[in-house]
Design an enzyme around this catalytic site. Sequence first.
Site, PDB file in Angstrom:
ATOM      1  CE  LYS A   1      -1.554   0.588  -3.348  1.00 26.42           C
ATOM      2  NZ  LYS A   1      -2.942   0.513  -3.814  1.00 26.42           N
TER       3      LYS A   1
ATOM      4  NE  ARG B   1      -3.438  19.660  -4.477  1.00 32.40           N
ATOM      5  CZ  ARG B   1      -3.330  19.571  -3.158  1.00 32.40           C
ATOM      6  NH1 ARG B   1      -2.268  19.001  -2.630  1.00 32.40           N
ATOM      7  NH2 ARG B   1      -4.283  20.056  -2.370  1.00 32.40           N
TER       8      ARG B   1
ATOM      9  N   GLY C   1     -14.712   3.359  -0.804  1.00 35.17           N
ATOM     10  CA  GLY C   1     -13.523   2.549  -1.010  1.00 35.17           C
ATOM     11  C   GLY C   1     -13.596   1.130  -0.492  1.00 35.17           C
TER      12      GLY C   1
ATOM     13  CB  THR D   1      -0.979  -0.026   1.196  1.00 32.89           C
ATOM     14  OG1 THR D   1      -1.923   1.017   1.052  1.00 32.89           O
ATOM     15  CG2 THR D   1      -0.243   0.101   2.520  1.00 32.89           C
TER      16      THR D   1
ATOM     17  N   GLY E   1      -1.730   9.132  -8.417  1.00 31.15           N
ATOM     18  CA  GLY E   1      -0.749   8.372  -7.650  1.00 31.15           C
ATOM     19  C   GLY E   1      -0.905   6.888  -7.983  1.00 31.15           C
TER      20      GLY E   1
END
Length: 255
Positions: A62, A147, A225, A58, A125
């Site tokens: 990753k 961003r 999630g 996690t 990400g």
Amino acid sequence: MKKFAITGNPVTHSKSPVLFKAAYGSMYDMTYELMPAESAKIAVDLFSANGLNGMNVTAPFKTDILPYIDKYSDEVGIIGAVNTVIKSDDGLLTAYNTDYQGVLGAFDDFGVQLAGKKCLLLGIGGAGMAAAYALCKAGTDLTIANRTVSKAEEFASKLGAKAVDLSAIGDKVPGYDVIVNTLYPTIDCIDKTFLHTEQVVMDASYVGSPLLEKAAQQSCLCIDGRYWILYQAIPAFRLFTGIEPDVDAIRKAIL
């Protein structure tokens, strides 16, 4: 005994040990533990030192873990991020990414047909890259907002998607059928008035987010999630063990 773990920094919040134990109960001689690490390299060193057969990965490892992997699956080559590592019979470490299957499984659970839909992905990400891969694989018209727009543009070019600056999405939000958020839960970048009842909003967070709260207030179809975690865990646990997990038990544990 087969030994498995999940690594990350932090990792204490992870529900994976609970899900793994639900998946297999006491039927098999296996363990699954939390394995915090200060870096991806340390995580790989701990993998060997602890005699693990496999581990989930996690944030923030990753992508960082790839240089320490011996080989990886096709989807990892495209996504560039890993969530499952297995020690192969030849002793080498093989990496997979089942996060994209988590995205597709979650939408399918809610009866959402993605093909042809106009989708907005927030963040690129490790989780965002898996989501982008899933959405393009499903045949959506995808725009990635980030961003750092150059990072979104670089990944979008791999998939034939579009990229925009996160600060520029503003009043364009109502035009999207599906919104997938992989930003940190504390980031609030969409005004509630831009959301409407015909939209589907999915969030990688399973602890809630400003976006999901607003989406619920606007009567959007909301997918949190937990469903993503559920549907990425099932194929990951199959890879670990070669044994079909108890899907109903996993669902009950996470939901």
